[in-house]
Every structure is written in structure tokens, then in C-alpha cells.
Design a protein around this motif. Structure first.
Motif: not given
Lengths: 482, 128
Positions: B18-19, B15-16, B110-114, B22, B26
Motif C-alpha cells: 500500500l505504501l 502494508d508495504i 526506503f523513504t517515501v520521498a526517495g 501511495l 505521488k
């Protein structure tokens, strides 16, 4: 010479035990006295006096002389007898005293032995100054698997220590002294030493033992040897390691799924191509808030475990506490507004700089502020106040300098909340403790926030105090050295 | 048009992984490989010569720290950027990561944005 027999009789009448002049010496003395008496009698009676008269006078004189001498001897003998009696009495009382002292010593030694023998869970090992074992209690027998008879005066204490912990290079038997010196070095320098050592048991096992080493002195204060009192910590240390592993596992196993939850939530909530409805956004915001709560809990558990293990490390730098206070207010603003609680901030315009770990101090301040908001009902007020002040040796906070007072930064967080019952205030900083007012009012939390805040404050050389009245509010005052 | 920045992703949690992929996309980069252990990460790094390797610290076969050290030791991969991700967030953890040669260290979660920002920051100017 009949007259000469009289002294013999007199002599016999003298006290039997008197150290009498020996008979042969006494006869010689009598002969000399007789000759002298005859000479004297001739002088007294005058020439021409008949021999019979001279003899009578001589006899009388001899008797008088002998009587005088005997009296002297008798006196001396009486003196000696008195001295003998005194000595006898003295000897007798000394012997009695000695017997009492011996009995007391024996009783004391017996008490000590029975106390030492009664200790079966701790090893008590006594050595001479060179490490040769002289005392080996049942606790040592049990722990190390050897009976007293096979150890006392035969083995040295270093035989039972893992060699690598004692001067690892000292491998030859000649270096036994060096190994023993390494073992008692700290105790020799500081008077005592308590730490973990590895003991080797008779069956080849290894035990982690917390050993207190102290020097032993004799009656004259001379070093007579060393005492080693050991407690087997093998299981306790294993449990601590297990706890550490568990905490580390929790850290990984809880953080990883939380990373997924929060990450994917973020993707969904920030997807500009497929915007969410207000309702969907609200639901997902609830999911996120709870995931964050879980994350904080994991962080708090980890932090508490670190503190317990003595592994709290600070990254010190110059920190403006005013900034920390304002940030804490900002963090709590939304929650406070939702609950109808107003938050007021009073900080010095120029700030107040302390030496500390900004992240940890922020965490401490956040904890106090979020608690205050959490425990304050609607329309209540929370006040964050920062100022410089003094702290007296007895802990009293002062507004002006006083002898012995230290300059400190004072950060207080006051609320008009439910308060903490006086009887519970002492337990506030204990892990997982929750005040009855918290439970009664169903205020969420696990009871780690104040433990953490206290630990952070203490690590900074500061203090954390509480003043509270049930139903009226609470003030926490944190001081940090300036 | 510039060639896309090439990124290798290694994390044993699917899961991580894949995240992270992504987030990398991005950030405008290409994922050249996404692998689940340290040994695969090393092999892929040598084969693909990525511009950036995003490594989880706790992985089977070889940890992210070991992979990082080996990447730095091999002239073929010494120049790539390395971003470590880890559940360990203590100053000691971060210091260990940087000591192993990582360019950056991002604690989980972590945040995706970070993560997107970090990937962009590390890949500015690459490829040359």
C-alpha cells in the motif's frame, strides 16, 4: 722321550680356557723339535761324541726350544684371554644399554599409545605415505564407527572421505592414489593444513570434521606417513548456519515492519494538506527517532554477524577523510547541541585521501563521534582531529618519520566525558561489552559500536587505540595506511 | 494530455504494498495492479504490459530476482523498467539484483520521498 712329555704337562698348566694348540698338531710339533734338537746336538757335541751325550744334549735343546715356544703360546693365550674378557664386558654393557633403551622405547610408545587412546573426542588417524591406515584411536572408532582391528593395515584414509571432495572425477579404484594426493596436497606444500572435510561413517552418516593434516617423519627425517587429527564440527557448523539464518530472518522481519513505520510516519509528517500541530509533530518525531534507533540496532547486529562470519567486504575507492570527519560532525551536530556539547573539527585544508570504503569509514567515524557526544556531559567538548603522521612498528604514533615507521592518516576523537576505567579498556572492542561508567550514567547503547569500528579499521589495515582517564575524558585514535 | 505512466506493484507485505502504491501515485503514475507474489506479478506483467514494475525481492512463488529474469527473457515484457525493493542492503545483494536485469535497487527501509524520486527517474519519457 720322557723330556717330550714335559711340554704336555706345561701345556696342561696353561690357562684352561686358552685356545690351546690341538693335541695332534702338538705331537707333530714335538717330533719336529726333537729331530731338530738331535741335529743341533750333533753339531754342538761334535762328531765322535758318544751317542748318550748327544742324546742328552739333544734332549736339553729340545726342551729349551719347546719351553720358548710354549712361552710364546702362553703369552698369546693370555692376550686372547684378556681380549675375551674385554669383549665379554663390552658385550654385557651393550646388552644392558640395549635393554634400558628398549625399556625406554617401550615406555615412550606406551605413553604415546595411552595418550592417543585417551583421546575420545578427536579422531587421530595415522597413515603410511600411501594413505594406508596404521593408527586408529578410540576417537576415530567412536566418530567413524569401526573398531581398530577392522581398519588398521586394511583400509585407506580416503575410504572415509566424501569422494566428491577429493578429485571428483577419480572414481576408479586405481585413482585412490590421486584421491589421496588431493587430500594431502596442501599439507605437502605448506607443511600442514587445517580445514573442514566430510567424513563418511560406518552407518552411512556424513560428518563435518575439521581435520589437521601433518606429515609424519621417522628417526632419519624421512617421510613415514601422515597424521589426520579430526574434530567433529557437524553441530557447530549447523549452529553457525542456524545463526546465519536467524540473522537473515531478523534482517527481513525487523526491517519490513520498520519500513512500514517509517514510511507511514513520513506520509503523515509531510502531508501538506493536513499539517500537524507542533505537539503532534514532536510526538511523531520521537516515534521516528526511536524507529531509526531500532533500525540502526538491526543494522549493527547484521554487520557484526557478517564480520563474525568473515563476510565483511569493502568497496575500496579514494576517500577524503576530511569529508568523512565533517559529515560525522554534521550528523552529530543536533544531538550535541541538544546536550550542550560543543564539537570542534580540525582537518587539513587540503583534505587527506586514503584508499578505503567510504560508507564503512563514515560508519566508523560516526560511531566514534556519536559515542563521544553521548558520553560527554553538558558544557563538555568533543574534538575531531585529522592529520598525517607515522606509526612505529611498536604501534607508537609519531609526528615525524623514523626507521620502520609507516605513514598513516591519524583520526582522533577526544571528549571531556566520563572516561573509561583503566581495567575495562581492554574489553572495549568486545561485542556487547559496556563500560561501568556507561551503565552507571545510564548512557543508552548495546555495546556494538566500538566492535564495529574496530572491525572496519582492521579490515582497512588500520588500528584503533584508546586512551582514557575516568572522569576526565577519552581519546580514540584511528590510524589508516596512507 | 499524455497517457499516465502505468506501474505494477508486487510485494507480499500488505502494508508495504500500500505504501509503494501511495508513493507511485505521488509520483504521478497509475497503479495498474498490486499483487502479493511472484507468479501473480509475472501474469499481471504479461497481461498489463506496464511501463514500470516495482518488485519486492523476497516474495512467495517466485522471488523478485526470478520475476525480473523472466521479464527480461520474454520479448513481450523485456522493455519494461524494473525497480527492486529489498531488505538486503549489502553490495552483494545489490549486485545480484542488477545482474538479474533490474534498472534500480532500493534497500528497505526506503523513504517515501526517495521512492517517489526513483519512480519519477525511471519513468521519465515513458510512455513514448
Amino acid at each position: 722321550m720322557t723330556a717330550l712329555a714335559e711340554p704336555e704337562t706345561t701345556s696342561v698348566r696353561s690357562p684352561a680356557a686358552a685356545p690351546a694348540v690341538r693335541p695332534r698338531g702338538r705331537a707333530a710339533l714335538s717330533a719336529v723339535a726333537a729331530v731338530a734338537a738331535v741335529g743341533l746336538a750333533v753339531l754342538v757335541a761334535g762328531p765322535g761324541t758318544p751317542v748318550r751325550v748327544v742324546a742328552a744334549v739333544a734332549a736339553a735343546l729340545a726342551v729349551a726350544e719347546l719351553t720358548r715356544r710354549l712361552r710364546t703360546q702362553l703369552y698369546a693365550a693370555t692376550e686372547l684371554e684378556a681380549q675375551r674378557r674385554d669383549l665379554m664386558t663390552l658385550g654385557q654393557s651393550t646388552a644392558e644399554e640395549l635393554e634400558v633403551a628398549t625399556r625406554m622405547m617401550r615406555a615412550r610408545a606406551q605413553t604415546m599409545t595411552s595418550v592417543i587412546d585417551a583421546v575420545t573426542e578427536q579422531s587421530i588417524i595415522g597413515t603410511d605415505p600411501d594413505g594406508l591406515i596404521r593408527v586408529w584411536n578410540p576417537g576415530a572408532e567412536r566418530m567413524l564407527g569401526l573398531p581398530r582391528a577392522e581398519v588398521v593395515r586394511i583400509r585407506t584414509i580416503t575410504d572415509f572421505h566424501a569422494p566428491e571432495e577429493l578429485a571428483p572425477d577419480a572414481l576408479s579404484p586405481a585413482d585412490d592414489a590421486a584421491r589421496f594426493a588431493a587430500l594431502v596436497q596442501v599439507a605437502r606444500e605448506h607443511g600442514s593444513d587445517v580445514r573442514d572435510w566430510t567424513y563418511l561413517t560406518a552407518d552411512g552418516g556424513r560428518l563435518t570434521v575439521s581435520v589437521a593434516i601433518t606429515p609424519r617423519t621417522d628417526d632419519d627425517g624421512e617421510q613415514a606417513g601422515w597424521n589426520f587429527v579430526g574434530t567433529d564440527m557437524t553441530e557447530a557448523r549447523a549452529a553457525e548456519r542456524l545463526k546465519d539464518q536467524f540473522v537473515s530472518l531478523i534482517s527481513h522481519e525487523l526491517r519490513t515492519p520498520l519500513s512500514s513505520i517509517l514510511g507511514y510516519l513520513e506520509l503523515v509528517m509531510d502531508d501538506e494538506e493536513q499539517p500537524l500541530t507542533a505537539e503532534q509533530r514532536q510526538y511523531l518525531a520521537t516515534v521516528e527517532r526511536n524507529a531509526q534507533r531500532l533500525l540502526r540496532l538491526v543494522g549493527d547486529l547484521l554487520f557484526t554477524a557478517q564480520v563474525d562470519a568473515g563476510r565483511l567486504t569493502l568497496q575500496p575507492e579514494d576517500v577524503d577523510l576530511a569529508g568523512i570527519v565533517r559529515a560525522a560532525e554534521e550528523t552529530a551536530r543536533v544531538t550535541a547541541a541538544t546536550r550542550g556539547v560543543s564539537v570542534r573539527v580540525e582537518v587539513p585544508a587540503g583534505g587527506l585521501v586514503v584508499r578505503g570504503d567510504a560508507l564503512r569509514l563514515g560508519q566508523a567515524c560516526d560511531n566514534l563521534v556519536s559515542n563521544a557526544v553521548k558520553f560527554t556531559p553538558a558544557d563538555g567538548q568533543v574534538t575531531l582531529r585529522l592529520r598525517a603522521g607515522w606509526r612505529a612498528a611498536d604501534g607508537t604514533v609519531l609526528d615525524s618519520d623514523a626507521p620502520g615507521a609507516a605513514r598513516v592518516a591519524l583520526l582522533s576523537v577526544s571528549d571531556t566525558g566520563v572516561g573509561i576505567p583503566t581495567g575495562e579498556q581492554g574489553q572495549l572492542f568486545t561485542s556487547f561489552f559496556r563500560a561501568s561508567t556507561a551503565r552507571r550514567n545510564a548512557v543508552p547503547g548495546v555495546g556494538l559500536g566500538l566492535t564495529i569500528t574496530k572491525a572496519i579499521t582492521t579490515a582497512h589495515g588500520g588500528t584503533l587505540d584508546v586512551a582514557s582517564a575516568e572522569g576526565r575524558g577519552t581519546t580514540f585514535t584511528l590510524t589508516l595506511p596512507l | 494530455m499524455d497517457a499516465p505512466v502505468r506501474v505494477l506493484v508486487a510485494d507480499d507485505e500488505e502494508d508495504i504494498r500500500l505504501l509503494v502504491c501511495l508513493a507511485v501515485r505521488k509520483a504521478g503514475c497509475t497503479v495498474v495492479a498490486a499483487v502479493a507474489d511472484g507468479a501473480q506479478a509475472l501474469r499481471s506483467a504479461r497481461a498489463e504490459q506496464p511501463d514500470l514494475v516495482v518488485l519486492d525481492v523476497s516474495m512467495p512463488e517466485a522471488t523478485g530476482l526470478e520475476v525480473c529474469t523472466q521479464l527480461r527473457a520474454d520479448p513481450a515484457t523485456a522493455g519494461c523498467r524494473v525497480l527492486l525493493l529489498s531488505a538486503g542492503a549489502s553490495p552483494d545483494d545489490i549486485a545480484r539484483g542488477l545482474a538479474a536485469g533490474a534498472d534500480a535497487y532500493l534497500p528497505k527501509p526506503f523513504t517515501v520521498a526517495g521512492l517517489v524520486d526513483e519512480v519519477r527517474r525511471l519513468t521519465v519519457g515513458t510512455p513514448a
